[in-house]
Design an enzyme around this catalytic site. Structure first.
Site, PDB file in Angstrom:
ATOM      1  N   ASP A  88       2.576  62.172  59.192  1.00 39.05           N
ATOM      2  CA  ASP A  88       3.930  62.606  58.857  1.00 39.05           C
ATOM      3  C   ASP A  88       4.828  62.330  60.062  1.00 39.05           C
ATOM      4  O   ASP A  88       4.480  62.680  61.190  1.00 39.05           O
ATOM      5  CB  ASP A  88       3.969  64.098  58.518  1.00 39.05           C
ATOM      6  CG  ASP A  88       5.344  64.521  58.021  1.00 39.05           C
ATOM      7  OD1 ASP A  88       5.760  64.029  56.963  1.00 39.05           O
ATOM      8  OD2 ASP A  88       6.000  65.329  58.694  1.00 39.05           O
ATOM      9  N   ASP A 481     -10.359  27.325  33.042  1.00 40.06           N
ATOM     10  CA  ASP A 481      -9.941  28.157  31.911  1.00 40.06           C
ATOM     11  C   ASP A 481      -9.463  27.248  30.780  1.00 40.06           C
ATOM     12  O   ASP A 481      -9.376  26.027  30.929  1.00 40.06           O
ATOM     13  CB  ASP A 481      -8.838  29.131  32.330  1.00 40.06           C
ATOM     14  CG  ASP A 481      -8.924  30.455  31.570  1.00 40.06           C
ATOM     15  OD1 ASP A 481      -9.228  30.430  30.360  1.00 40.06           O
ATOM     16  OD2 ASP A 481      -8.681  31.510  32.178  1.00 40.06           O
ATOM     17  N   GLY A 505     -10.846  23.638  30.237  1.00 45.72           N
ATOM     18  CA  GLY A 505     -12.075  23.515  29.466  1.00 45.72           C
ATOM     19  C   GLY A 505     -12.484  24.845  28.867  1.00 45.72           C
ATOM     20  O   GLY A 505     -11.898  25.896  29.171  1.00 45.72           O
ATOM     21  N   ASP A 506     -13.482  24.795  28.003  1.00 47.89           N
ATOM     22  CA  ASP A 506     -14.045  25.978  27.346  1.00 47.89           C
ATOM     23  C   ASP A 506     -15.394  26.249  27.996  1.00 47.89           C
ATOM     24  O   ASP A 506     -16.299  25.416  27.917  1.00 47.89           O
ATOM     25  CB  ASP A 506     -14.199  25.713  25.852  1.00 47.89           C
ATOM     26  CG  ASP A 506     -14.682  26.932  25.077  1.00 47.89           C
ATOM     27  OD1 ASP A 506     -15.499  27.704  25.623  1.00 47.89           O
ATOM     28  OD2 ASP A 506     -14.247  27.101  23.920  1.00 47.89           O
ATOM     29  N   PHE A 507     -15.554  27.410  28.652  1.00 48.13           N
ATOM     30  CA  PHE A 507     -16.792  27.621  29.408  1.00 48.13           C
ATOM     31  C   PHE A 507     -18.018  27.824  28.529  1.00 48.13           C
ATOM     32  O   PHE A 507     -19.139  27.855  29.016  1.00 48.13           O
ATOM     33  CB  PHE A 507     -16.650  28.736  30.455  1.00 48.13           C
ATOM     34  CG  PHE A 507     -16.092  30.051  29.967  1.00 48.13           C
ATOM     35  CD1 PHE A 507     -16.776  30.844  29.071  1.00 48.13           C
ATOM     36  CD2 PHE A 507     -14.877  30.504  30.461  1.00 48.13           C
ATOM     37  CE1 PHE A 507     -16.269  32.056  28.660  1.00 48.13           C
ATOM     38  CE2 PHE A 507     -14.351  31.734  30.059  1.00 48.13           C
ATOM     39  CZ  PHE A 507     -15.052  32.518  29.146  1.00 48.13           C
ATOM     40  N   ARG A 522     -13.797  40.147  35.191  1.00 46.79           N
ATOM     41  CA  ARG A 522     -13.299  40.637  33.897  1.00 46.79           C
ATOM     42  C   ARG A 522     -13.553  39.618  32.782  1.00 46.79           C
ATOM     43  O   ARG A 522     -12.673  39.310  31.986  1.00 46.79           O
ATOM     44  CB  ARG A 522     -11.804  40.994  33.997  1.00 46.79           C
ATOM     45  CG  ARG A 522     -11.530  41.997  35.075  1.00 46.79           C
ATOM     46  CD  ARG A 522     -10.070  42.354  35.204  1.00 46.79           C
ATOM     47  NE  ARG A 522      -9.884  43.234  36.351  1.00 46.79           N
ATOM     48  CZ  ARG A 522     -10.038  44.565  36.339  1.00 46.79           C
ATOM     49  NH1 ARG A 522     -10.371  45.168  35.216  1.00 46.79           N
ATOM     50  NH2 ARG A 522      -9.866  45.276  37.430  1.00 46.79           N
TER      51      ARG A 522
END
Length: 573
Positions: A88, A481, A505-507, A522
């Protein structure tokens, strides 16, 4: 650096800063200290006239801030900190304590009083060391001290005073000025620790840590006095609900001792008659925990923090009008937000006005650089409905997306998140905001010096990847992604460097980019076991066992908390 000798001793400890001050956060972060920020809920209403010296008031306020967080965290956050730091800062002149001004006129009175005079800046600091005892009790050892710095102001003209006040800078600063910014133009000289005036005496703090962690057991610093449970009950006698920025002191002297150390067994702010060992405080806190979350969600959904940010402070009726809600309902929402530390209510003339706390301005206003607004809305709209069906998820062992949204999990993800650009951007904003705020902690949790390349699977806007490259200068990160995500990432305008690249791309279907390290943040909770088997099998084939692989496999096996955290992410929801 003074902090270096004790850094190794703090490694693995949960260090908490009981302050939302961005200046204290910056000072400690720049010193290399790793910590969490948990702002104190302690109301700064101690009666200043009861303190002999201004630094006594600052130290006691810092002490109560730190103790409040140390007591709250085991119940509200379900974890006990090892160290809690409270601070403080007050400015004193002519026997008066000056805290933060309540409005422009208050700032004018403060700065006029400082004009042409030398004044003192005191920062009280409390370091609470927490030790678990048998059962659920915790011992708290409190080390407190203060630092004084002398500051001399130039003679300030009316024009300069109002120019500075109208900049808005004085409003959240003790004494009404910030020496590290525009307020520096008001200062003729400084005697003592400059950072103490900014808000935290780093040099003195480092010396205290050295005494705590480097002193031999027989050192006087370890021979501390034990006291009864009076520390918290004393606050009731010192606090009278006063909120004035200026209170005259009884005396203006100071003694030669600046540091004290006390060890107490404190269980909470109850009086002896009220103290009951059979009250399940942690369970009661859990019973009401969802109300705090929903208060945050609702205030964000109604853009309360945006409304208050645009006008700095508003009356109840003004807030209700701007969010298009009833006055009664708005009042209850604002008061609930105050109780959990998101808003403040202050007196201005004959009425009360509401304003954001520093933390709310930083993280809850939708257009602030570190805003969590997008992720909060995601939690409200997508996660909250799922958790309302937790009982069914446990019984059935199945996804609850159909109950919550009328669609299967994968259909919700594809149709809901990627059907329209507006919905797509909203989801990307949620992922971007949480990655931007938490990315540094994730990136610095491990020594990744043995890795040269990484691939962030489902890395969205690249916010997490950017934090990894900032934390590890020798690391390059590929963000992998879906094409539509890569295409729309430019809406978020992140500060990328040359070591972050993007591959579409598509994983599940496409080959993964080759890398030394793969990051999945996530991601796993969104998919069925069958799809996870496909993804993790691909990753397993891409990873090459070696020194780094063995090191981190062993580390993760020794970290049940991280495994539990992933398990609790409700894949079955």
């Amino acid at each position: 650096m003074l902090l270096n000798p004790v850094i190794s001793k703090l490694s693995g400890k949960l260090v908490v800063l009981a302050s939302a001050s961005p200046r204290r956060l910056e000072i400690l972060s720049n010193a290399g200290l790793r910590f969490e920020v948990v702002p104190s809920w302690f109301k700064e209403t101690l009666d200043k006239s009861l303190f002999k010296n201004p630094y006594d008031y600052a130290v006691e306020t810092a002490r109560q801030k730190a103790l409040e967080v140390a007591h709250r965290m085991p119940f509200k956050h379900l974890k006990t900190p090892d160290i809690v730091i409270g601070a403080d800062t007050v400015v004193t002149v002519d026997g008066l304590i000056l805290e933060k001004p309540t409005d422009k006129q208050d700032a004018y009175r403060m700065l006029s009083r400082l004009s042409g005079k030398e004044h003192s800046v005191f920062t009280g600091v409390a370091i609470v060391l927490c030790h678990d005892k048998s059962g659920s009790d915790t011992d708290f050892k409190v080390v407190d001290f203060y630092e004084e710095t002398k500051v001399k102001f130039a003679e300030l003209s009316e024009e300069m005073l109002w120019e500075y006040i109208n900049s808005g800078e004085p409003m959240d600063k003790a004494g009404g000025y910030g020496i590290q910014a525009l307020g520096g133009m008001l200062v003729e000289y400084v005697q003592g620790d400059f950072l103490n005036v900014v808000g935290f005496p780093l040099n003195h703090f480092c010396k205290q840590l050295g005494l705590i962690f480097n002193s031999p057991p027989e050192s006087p610093v370890h021979k501390v006095k034990r006291e009864s449970d009076e520390a918290w009950t004393l606050v009731n006698s010192l606090s009278e609900g006063a909120t004035k920025g200026e209170v005259e002191l009884l005396e203006n002297g100071k003694d030669g001792c600046q540091t004290s150390m006390q060890e107490q067994n404190v269980t909470g702010p109850e009086c002896p008659k009220c103290s009951r060992q059979d009250v399940p405080h942690s369970i009661i806190s859990l019973l009401d925990g969802f109300k705090a979350s929903k208060t945050l969600f609702t205030a964000s959904k109604l853009k309360v923090f945006d409304v208050l940010n645009s006008s700095k402070s508003l009356t109840l009726e003004e807030v209700a009008g701007q969010i298009n809600a009833s006055v009664l309902g708005t009042e209850r929402l604002l008061e609930a937000a105050i109780s959990i530390g998101l808003l403040e209510k202050v007196k201005q003339q004959n009425t009360s006005v509401y304003r954001n706390t520093e933390q709310a301005s930083r993280f809850l206003v939708s257009d602030s650089p570190e805003s969590l607004h997008g992720y909060i809305l995601h939690c409200n709209d997508m996660v909250w409905p799922l958790f309302s069906h937790l009982e069914n998820a446990i019984r059935d062992g199945t996804s609850q997306h159909e109950r919550a949204f009328g669609k299967k999990s994968e259909d919700v993800f594809q149709d809901g998140y990627y059907s329209k650009d507006e919905v797509k951007i909203r989801f990307m904003d949620a992922m971007h905001s949480i990655a931007r705020v938490t990315g540094k902690d994730v990136a610095t949790a491990f020594d990744l010096s043995c890795f040269k390349t990484a691939c962030d699977i489902g890395g969205c806007t690249g916010a997490m990847a950017y934090e990894f490259t900032k934390a590890h200068p020798g690391l390059s990160v590929i963000v992998f992604d879906l094409p539509q995500v890569i295409e729309m990432r430019r809406h978020f305008q992140p500060k990328y460097n040359g070591r972050v690249s993007f591959v579409a791309g598509d994983f599940f279907k496409d080959d993964l980019p080759k890398a030394d390290l793969y990051i999945l943040a996530r991601i796993l909770h969104d998919w069925s076991d069958e799809k996870l088997h496909v993804l993790l099998s691909k990753l397993s084939k891409m990873c090459s066992p070696g020194k780094c692989f063995k090191k981190y496999f062993k580390f993760l096996m020794c970290k049940p908390d991280s495994m539990i955290s992933n398990f609790l992410t409700p894949r079955t929801l």
